[in-house]
Structures are given as structure tokens and as C-alpha cells.
Enzyme design. Sequence first.
Site, short mmCIF file in Angstrom:
data_model
loop_
_atom_site.label_atom_id
_atom_site.label_comp_id
_atom_site.label_asym_id
_atom_site.label_seq_id
_atom_site.Cartn_x
_atom_site.Cartn_y
_atom_site.Cartn_z
N SER A 221 -7.34 4.86 1.52
CA SER A 221 -8.45 5.68 2.02
C SER A 221 -8.60 5.63 3.55
CB SER A 221 -9.76 5.31 1.33
OG SER A 221 -9.67 5.56 -0.06
N GLU B 200 1.50 2.90 -7.33
CA GLU B 200 1.62 3.94 -8.37
C GLU B 200 2.95 3.81 -9.10
OE1 GLU B 200 0.65 7.16 -5.73
OE2 GLU B 200 -1.38 6.37 -5.58
N HIS C 131 5.41 0.99 -4.26
CA HIS C 131 4.05 1.53 -4.20
C HIS C 131 3.32 1.20 -5.51
CE1 HIS C 131 0.72 4.35 -3.97
NE2 HIS C 131 0.95 4.41 -2.67
N ASN D 125 2.20 9.43 3.27
CA ASN D 125 2.79 9.50 1.94
C ASN D 125 2.18 10.70 1.23
OD1 ASN D 125 3.60 9.15 -0.68
ND2 ASN D 125 2.57 7.18 -1.00
N TRP D 126 2.96 11.75 1.13
CA TRP D 126 2.44 12.99 0.56
C TRP D 126 2.24 12.90 -0.95
CZ3 TRP D 126 5.24 17.82 3.10
CH2 TRP D 126 5.18 17.70 4.50
N LYS D 127 2.82 11.89 -1.57
CA LYS D 127 2.80 11.74 -3.03
C LYS D 127 3.29 13.03 -3.69
CE LYS D 127 -0.66 8.18 -2.49
NZ LYS D 127 -1.82 7.47 -3.01
N GLY E 225 -4.16 10.76 1.04
CA GLY E 225 -4.93 12.01 1.07
C GLY E 225 -5.09 12.64 2.45
N GLU F 24 -1.73 -2.43 0.68
CA GLU F 24 -2.53 -1.36 0.10
C GLU F 24 -3.33 -1.91 -1.09
OE1 GLU F 24 -0.77 2.77 1.10
OE2 GLU F 24 0.12 2.11 -0.76
N GLY G 165 -7.05 6.18 -2.81
CA GLY G 165 -7.55 7.43 -3.38
C GLY G 165 -8.97 7.35 -3.90
P1 13P Z 1 -5.04 7.30 0.08
O1 13P Z 1 -4.98 7.35 1.59
O2 13P Z 1 -5.16 8.66 -0.54
O3 13P Z 1 -6.04 6.32 -0.40
O4 13P Z 1 -3.60 6.75 -0.41
C1 13P Z 1 -3.08 5.62 0.16
C2 13P Z 1 -1.71 5.42 -0.32
O5 13P Z 1 -1.48 5.12 -1.47
C3 13P Z 1 -0.61 5.59 0.64
O6 13P Z 1 0.61 5.16 0.12
#
Ligand code: 13P
Length: 251
Positions: free
Chosen positions: A214, A98, A96, A9-11, A236, A168, A174
Site C-alpha cells: 500500500s 501471492e 512474492h 509490480n503491475w500484477k 496498485g 512486503e 492491497g
Molecule cells: P500494493 O501496493 O497494491 O499494496 O501491492 C504491493 C505489492 O504486492 C507489490 O509487489
Amino acid sequence: MRKKVVAGNWKMNKNLSEAIQLVSDLRNGLDSFEPNCDVIVCPPFTNLESVNTIIKDSKIHLGAQNFYFKDSGAFTGEISADMLLSVGVEYVIVGHSERRAIFKEDDSVINLKLKQAFTKGLKPILCVGETLEQREGGITKEVIKNQITAALKEIPAENIANMILAYEPIWAIGTGKTATPEQAEEVHKFIRDLISELYNSNVAENLTIQYGGSVKPANAESLLSQPDIDGALVGGACLQADSFIEIIKSA
Ligand code: 13P
């Protein structure tokens, strides 16, 4: 036997030239070995079409990070399932944390998105997870159960074969803090048992349940070797081809 799936997931990262570079590096890296898992990349909308051109005839599948549940119309700023399908998208992340926290998506919106994804033939990656406060309050399983039950409301068993579930924990996203393999496995097992209750054991056994939060090359193997952890949803660490490939190799 369910297959492991590692998704990136590149966000909100990578402009067009950076995206082309990353996915080209990834494709080249994956050409040198046979991954033991499916690989999905979920770039921002503006990169989907170009990324799709680069991954043609490769082992990489294309996912989007979001979409809207209506077919078309006056929904300024939104993207439909048909639009995603027209640029080669196969998977879409739904729910997600977020999106839930920052963009106020609630369970009913997530349920509508899942229904629209199934209607249109997109495969959703449904994310669930608890906050640190909820974990410390001892209500992790209750939170997960409520999220899954609400998201899957009125969704028939035959659709579950076409989706992925991702656990998650929000406190691990993150933050560099990962759930221990035991903590993650406990929730994954709980989720599989819940799916068995909501549907049946066959549906539950065939469902891919990813862990996210993470995930890094250093912890991927211990997480992915747990019996109910069927892959990873990586944030990340997917932004560099090398570390994403290391995680794919761990699977
Ligand atoms: P991180 O790997 O940066 O913690 O993010 C996880 C995530 O939200 C994947 O959707």
C-alpha cells in the site's frame, strides 16, 4: 552508497494497449526530471517485449513478475530465464506473497529460482513478509529470518550485490493498510543485520531493501526517508503514471 530503487509490480493488470499507454505516459513524465532512484516496471509477460521497445534508452528498467527455474522443456505454461532475457528483462520478482500463497511456491522453489536467476544473469527481487496473524503473534522477525535464510541457502556473497530484497508485510498488500515508517524500519534494520550475519557488513550495507504494501504518494516520503528503507515495490499505485511518478519523486 546504495541507490534507492522504485519498482512497479503491475500484477495481472493491463492488456497490451493499456500497457503501451501506461509506459509511454511514464516515460514522458520521467523525461522532465532526473529521478534520484532507479525505476523498474514489471508488466505481465505478454507486455514485456512492447514495453521494452518503448523504454529503450530511457531511465526505466524492465522486470518480470515470475519465471521458472528450469532451462527449457516440458513445463507447460512456464517461462524461462532465457526467454525473459531475450525480450530485454533485467530483473525478476521472486517469492512474492501471492506466488507463495495462491500458487503454493515454497522456500525450496524460491531458492532454486534465485540460483537460476544468478546463473542466467537476471537480478532477482526477493520478496518476504509476514501475515497479520504472525505479526500479532509476535513472530514477525522469526518468519522473516526463516524466509531469507531458506531463500539464500547456498547462495554466495558475490551474488547478493546483484539482487534486491523487498519487505512486503502481507497484511499491508492491497489493503490500504501501510506499515508505519517505524514498523517498516524495524524490520528493514533486522533484515540488514541478518544479511550482515549471513554474509558480512559490507554486503549488508550495499543491499537495496525495498518496502512494499500500500505504498502511495501520500505515504511514500515518510517510508522512504527511513535509514534502512531503500525504495519501494509498488502495486496498485503504479497502475497510473501520475501516482507512480509521485512516488518516484518522493525517493
Ligand atoms: P500494493 O501496493 O497494491 O499494496 O501491492 C504491493 C505489492 O504486492 C507489490 O509487489
